[in-house]
Design a protein around this motif. Structure first.
Motif, PDB file in Angstrom:
ATOM      1  N   LEU A  55       0.818  -1.215   0.000  1.00  0.00           N
ATOM      2  CA  LEU A  55       0.000   0.000   0.000  1.00  0.00           C
ATOM      3  C   LEU A  55       0.850   1.262   0.000  1.00  0.00           C
ATOM      4  N   GLY A  56       1.960   1.220   0.718  1.00  0.00           N
ATOM      5  CA  GLY A  56       2.852   2.365   0.744  1.00  0.00           C
ATOM      6  C   GLY A  56       2.304   3.574   1.492  1.00  0.00           C
ATOM      7  N   VAL A  57       1.429   3.343   2.475  1.00  0.00           N
ATOM      8  CA  VAL A  57       0.898   4.435   3.295  1.00  0.00           C
ATOM      9  C   VAL A  57       1.289   4.193   4.746  1.00  0.00           C
ATOM     10  N   THR A  58       1.257   5.248   5.552  1.00  0.00           N
ATOM     11  CA  THR A  58       1.721   5.126   6.940  1.00  0.00           C
ATOM     12  C   THR A  58       0.632   4.694   7.910  1.00  0.00           C
ATOM     13  N   ASN A  59      -0.642   4.901   7.549  1.00  0.00           N
ATOM     14  CA  ASN A  59      -1.720   4.586   8.491  1.00  0.00           C
ATOM     15  C   ASN A  59      -2.830   3.755   7.838  1.00  0.00           C
ATOM     16  N   PRO A  60      -2.485   2.604   7.266  1.00  0.00           N
ATOM     17  CA  PRO A  60      -3.507   1.779   6.616  1.00  0.00           C
ATOM     18  C   PRO A  60      -4.486   1.191   7.624  1.00  0.00           C
ATOM     19  N   VAL A  61      -5.649   0.792   7.094  1.00  0.00           N
ATOM     20  CA  VAL A  61      -6.695   0.174   7.908  1.00  0.00           C
ATOM     21  C   VAL A  61      -6.943  -1.238   7.393  1.00  0.00           C
ATOM     22  N   VAL A  62      -6.884  -2.210   8.308  1.00  0.00           N
ATOM     23  CA  VAL A  62      -7.182  -3.609   7.991  1.00  0.00           C
ATOM     24  C   VAL A  62      -8.460  -3.991   8.720  1.00  0.00           C
ATOM     25  N   LEU A  63      -9.435  -4.501   7.988  1.00  0.00           N
ATOM     26  CA  LEU A  63     -10.690  -4.978   8.568  1.00  0.00           C
ATOM     27  C   LEU A  63     -10.740  -6.490   8.441  1.00  0.00           C
ATOM     28  N   ILE A  64     -11.092  -7.172   9.528  1.00  0.00           N
ATOM     29  CA  ILE A  64     -11.167  -8.642   9.525  1.00  0.00           C
ATOM     30  C   ILE A  64     -12.561  -9.055   9.985  1.00  0.00           C
ATOM     31  N   ASP A  65     -13.279  -9.739   9.112  1.00  0.00           N
ATOM     32  CA  ASP A  65     -14.642 -10.198   9.404  1.00  0.00           C
ATOM     33  C   ASP A  65     -14.686 -11.714   9.239  1.00  0.00           C
ATOM     34  N   GLY A  66     -15.679 -12.323   9.802  1.00  0.00           N
ATOM     35  CA  GLY A  66     -15.871 -13.765   9.730  1.00  0.00           C
ATOM     36  C   GLY A  66     -16.774 -14.175  10.878  1.00  0.00           C
ATOM     37  N   ARG A  67     -17.391 -15.308  10.747  1.00  0.00           N
ATOM     38  CA  ARG A  67     -18.320 -15.759  11.781  1.00  0.00           C
ATOM     39  C   ARG A  67     -17.577 -16.161  13.050  1.00  0.00           C
ATOM     40  N   SER A  68     -18.313 -16.316  14.112  1.00  0.00           N
ATOM     41  CA  SER A  68     -17.737 -16.645  15.415  1.00  0.00           C
ATOM     42  C   SER A  68     -16.880 -17.904  15.332  1.00  0.00           C
ATOM     43  N   GLY A  69     -15.670 -17.820  15.873  1.00  0.00           N
ATOM     44  CA  GLY A  69     -14.768 -18.964  15.891  1.00  0.00           C
ATOM     45  C   GLY A  69     -13.968 -19.149  14.622  1.00  0.00           C
ATOM     46  N   ALA A  70     -14.071 -18.218  13.667  1.00  0.00           N
ATOM     47  CA  ALA A  70     -13.367 -18.378  12.389  1.00  0.00           C
ATOM     48  C   ALA A  70     -11.872 -18.107  12.501  1.00  0.00           C
ATOM     49  N   GLY A  71     -11.441 -17.389  13.543  1.00  0.00           N
ATOM     50  CA  GLY A  71     -10.018 -17.117  13.722  1.00  0.00           C
ATOM     51  C   GLY A  71      -9.655 -15.644  13.625  1.00  0.00           C
ATOM     52  N   LYS A  72     -10.651 -14.763  13.703  1.00  0.00           N
ATOM     53  CA  LYS A  72     -10.407 -13.322  13.554  1.00  0.00           C
ATOM     54  C   LYS A  72      -9.447 -12.774  14.606  1.00  0.00           C
ATOM     55  N   THR A  73      -9.695 -13.112  15.859  1.00  0.00           N
ATOM     56  CA  THR A  73      -8.878 -12.585  16.949  1.00  0.00           C
ATOM     57  C   THR A  73      -7.444 -13.093  16.853  1.00  0.00           C
ATOM     58  N   SER A  74      -7.289 -14.378  16.568  1.00  0.00           N
ATOM     59  CA  SER A  74      -5.935 -14.944  16.426  1.00  0.00           C
ATOM     60  C   SER A  74      -5.190 -14.300  15.267  1.00  0.00           C
ATOM     61  N   LEU A  75      -5.888 -14.096  14.158  1.00  0.00           N
ATOM     62  CA  LEU A  75      -5.250 -13.460  13.004  1.00  0.00           C
ATOM     63  C   LEU A  75      -4.864 -12.022  13.326  1.00  0.00           C
ATOM     64  N   ALA A  76      -5.744 -11.293  13.980  1.00  0.00           N
ATOM     65  CA  ALA A  76      -5.448  -9.899  14.329  1.00  0.00           C
ATOM     66  C   ALA A  76      -4.229  -9.810  15.243  1.00  0.00           C
ATOM     67  N   ARG A  77      -4.143 -10.693  16.221  1.00  0.00           N
ATOM     68  CA  ARG A  77      -2.988 -10.680  17.129  1.00  0.00           C
ATOM     69  C   ARG A  77      -1.698 -11.025  16.388  1.00  0.00           C
ATOM     70  N   GLU A  78      -1.792 -11.950  15.454  1.00  0.00           N
ATOM     71  CA  GLU A  78      -0.620 -12.300  14.653  1.00  0.00           C
ATOM     72  C   GLU A  78      -0.183 -11.116  13.796  1.00  0.00           C
ATOM     73  N   LEU A  79      -1.137 -10.385  13.253  1.00  0.00           N
ATOM     74  CA  LEU A  79      -0.798  -9.213  12.447  1.00  0.00           C
ATOM     75  C   LEU A  79      -0.121  -8.138  13.292  1.00  0.00           C
ATOM     76  N   VAL A  80      -0.603  -7.925  14.507  1.00  0.00           N
ATOM     77  CA  VAL A  80       0.034  -6.960  15.400  1.00  0.00           C
ATOM     78  C   VAL A  80       1.485  -7.375  15.652  1.00  0.00           C
ATOM     79  N   ALA A  81       1.703  -8.653  15.899  1.00  0.00           N
ATOM     80  CA  ALA A  81       3.051  -9.156  16.187  1.00  0.00           C
ATOM     81  C   ALA A  81       3.980  -9.031  14.980  1.00  0.00           C
ATOM     82  N   ARG A  82       3.417  -9.120  13.788  1.00  0.00           N
ATOM     83  CA  ARG A  82       4.237  -9.108  12.573  1.00  0.00           C
ATOM     84  C   ARG A  82       4.087  -7.823  11.765  1.00  0.00           C
ATOM     85  N   TRP A  83       3.531  -6.794  12.367  1.00  0.00           N
ATOM     86  CA  TRP A  83       3.233  -5.563  11.628  1.00  0.00           C
ATOM     87  C   TRP A  83       4.484  -5.064  10.906  1.00  0.00           C
TER      88      TRP A  83
END
Length: 197
Positions: A31-59
């Motif tokens: 993207l080449g921008v300094t403040n991008p926005v990532v949205l993660i959707d999916g039904r309950s138990g799909a893995g949204k929270t785990s994916l979001a935490r992994e993204l924070v760790a690997r930002w």
């Protein structure tokens, strides 16, 4: 969860989320921008929270990234649509306009709003939760993710995570998810779709 451990663990869920995180990190970098926005959707138990935490760790960008979970915005077990609208109006729209966003955490035990949190428009942002991907949020997210996962797997993971607190509300919440899928067709608004076993 680190990428090394998830690759070597042999767990297909961890492996799928690792692939998803890798592709999202690549997309954010492109993207080449300094403040991008990532949205993660999916039904309950799909893995949204785990994916979001992994993204924070690997930002991949310099500095910190903000994470807002809709679990902190839903006002109770009937609040899926209200929580998603709160995220749009108080988090995503201000961020997109370059102004400070303010939202209150929902205290599930007290059934009332609690402390206020700020979202800095100068910093990148990850928002995760079911109900996020809609026509009105599509323009507010640079990278928009839909996680697809089978019912049996999702339910097992969700109930393992939240146990007996969630069990009596599973059907009630699932009905709200169905309304979101029918009304908003979130997969159509995604830039990335990942299958999680």
């Amino acid at each position: 969860m680190s990428s090394a451990s998830s690759r070597s663990s042999g767990d297909p869920v961890s492996a799928a989320l690792d692939v998803a995180a890798t592709r999202i990190v690549e997309a954010v970098t492109r993207l080449g921008v300094t403040n991008p926005v990532v949205l993660i959707d999916g039904r309950s138990g799909a893995g949204k929270t785990s994916l979001a935490r992994e993204l924070v760790a690997r930002w991949p960008l310099r500095g910190r990234v903000q994470l807002v979970a809709l679990d902190n915005l839903y006002p109770g077990w009937d609040g899926l649509a209200d929580g998603a609208e709160t995220a749009r109006a108080l988090v995503l729209v201000p961020h997109g306009r370059g102004v400070l966003g303010l939202w209150q955490r929902w205290d599930w035990d007290a059934s009332e709003y609690a402390e206020t949190h700020a979202v800095d428009p100068a910093l990148p942002l990850i928002v995760e939760g079911v109900g996020l991907l809609t026509e009105s949020t599509e323009r507010l997210g640079d990278v928009r993710v839909w996680l697809e996962s089978p019912l049996v797997s999702r339910k097992r993971r969700a109930l393992l995570r939240d146990g007996e607190t969630y069990r009596p509300h599973w059907d009630q919440w699932a009905e709200q998810e169905e309304r979101h899928l029918s009304r908003d067709d979130p997969r159509r608004h995604a830039t990335h779709v990942f299958e999680v076993p």
